[in-house]
Design an enzyme around this catalytic site. Structure first.
Site, PDB file in Angstrom:
ATOM      1  N   TYR A  16     -40.125   3.448  28.923  1.00 17.01           N
ATOM      2  CA  TYR A  16     -39.176   3.314  29.113  1.00 17.01           C
ATOM      3  C   TYR A  16     -37.726   3.141  28.977  1.00 17.01           C
ATOM      4  CZ  TYR A  16     -40.532   7.967  31.971  1.00 17.01           C
ATOM      5  OH  TYR A  16     -41.723   9.129  32.080  1.00 17.01           O
ATOM      6  N   HIS A  21     -31.620   6.203  27.859  1.00 18.63           N
ATOM      7  CA  HIS A  21     -31.395   6.445  29.105  1.00 18.63           C
ATOM      8  C   HIS A  21     -31.229   4.871  29.867  1.00 18.63           C
ATOM      9  CE1 HIS A  21     -30.363   9.139  32.345  1.00 18.63           C
ATOM     10  NE2 HIS A  21     -31.143   9.628  32.619  1.00 18.63           N
ATOM     11  N   PHE A  67     -37.188   5.854  39.729  1.00 20.49           N
ATOM     12  CA  PHE A  67     -37.409   6.529  39.436  1.00 20.49           C
ATOM     13  C   PHE A  67     -35.954   6.374  38.326  1.00 20.49           C
ATOM     14  CE2 PHE A  67     -41.673   6.958  38.106  1.00 20.49           C
ATOM     15  CZ  PHE A  67     -41.696   7.284  36.893  1.00 20.49           C
ATOM     16  N   ASN A  69     -33.505   9.198  39.132  1.00 19.27           N
ATOM     17  CA  ASN A  69     -32.959  10.438  39.290  1.00 19.27           C
ATOM     18  C   ASN A  69     -33.200  10.174  41.436  1.00 19.27           C
ATOM     19  OD1 ASN A  69     -36.007  10.996  40.035  1.00 19.27           O
ATOM     20  ND2 ASN A  69     -36.022  12.941  40.396  1.00 19.27           N
ATOM     21  N   ASN A 115     -28.144  12.241  36.383  1.00 20.37           N
ATOM     22  CA  ASN A 115     -28.800  12.517  37.663  1.00 20.37           C
ATOM     23  C   ASN A 115     -29.401  11.001  38.164  1.00 20.37           C
ATOM     24  OD1 ASN A 115     -30.071  14.906  37.265  1.00 20.37           O
ATOM     25  ND2 ASN A 115     -31.788  14.467  36.405  1.00 20.37           N
TER      26      ASN A 115
END
EC number: 3.1.1.29
Length: 194
Positions: A16, A21, A67, A69, A115
């Site tokens: 990631y 993001h 993560f 969220n 989120n």
């Protein structure tokens, strides 16, 4: 009012690291580098942290290793431990509603479907009154494509614009501590990477 905690939102792990993001984490990484304060993993805060001095103030940097969220878990742990109020927190995050090359500061507001912000608001006792650094990543044009878009890597041309906006945002954040929020905001909001 001073900022005591600066958070960069991200998903953990190498897969990631280069995705849109994670733009918030790119910002905090750059700030840590500029201030020569390498981030180190700290399990009790569920993230990578560092302590810096800005304008004579003690400020904590945080990149959660949860993560996206679950970002609120890390933010709430650090805020509670150091007795930091929501309005003393700056959260840097990717922003679909701004184009690459633009970054803007704001206080409070909703989560806009993000989120990470949603969880932070919830874990701070439904208090949305923290500062946000919104780092423009652009929008795919179709809301059904948003998930793939934010978890995708920007093309080189867009990455360059995002990096330039983050660079300016880091300068303006340092300026906030010396010259005040209004000056820092005016300078940042006048900036657009070409």
């Amino acid at each position: 009012m001073t900022i005591k905690l600066i958070v960069g939102l991200a998903n953990p792990g190498a897969e990631y690291a280069a995705t849109r993001h994670n733009a918030g984490a790119w910002f905090v990484d750059l700030l840590a580098e500029r201030l020569r304060a390498p981030l180190r993993e700290e399990a009790k805060f569920f993230g990578y942290t560092s302590r810096v001095t800005l304008g004579g103030e003690d400020v904590r940097l945080l990149v959660p290793t949860t993560f996206m969220n679950l970002s609120g878990k890390a933010v709430a742990a650090m805020a509670s431990f150091f007795r930091i109020n929501p309005d003393e927190i700056l959260v840097a995050h990717d922003e679909l509603d701004l184009p690459p090359g633009v970054a803007k500061l704001k206080l409070g507001g909703g989560h806009g479907g993000h989120n990470g912000l949603k969880d932070i608001i919830s874990k701070l006792g439904n208090n949305p009154n923290f500062h946000r650094l919104r780092i423009g990543i652009g929008h795919p044009g179709d809301k059904n494509k948003v998930v793939g878009f934010v978890l995708g890597k920007p093309p080189v041309s867009e990455q360059k614009l995002i990096d330039e906006a983050i660079d300016e945002a880091a300068r303006c954040t340092e300026m906030w501590f010396t010259d005040g929020l209004t000056k820092a905001t005016n300078r940042l909001h006048a900036f657009k990477a070409q």
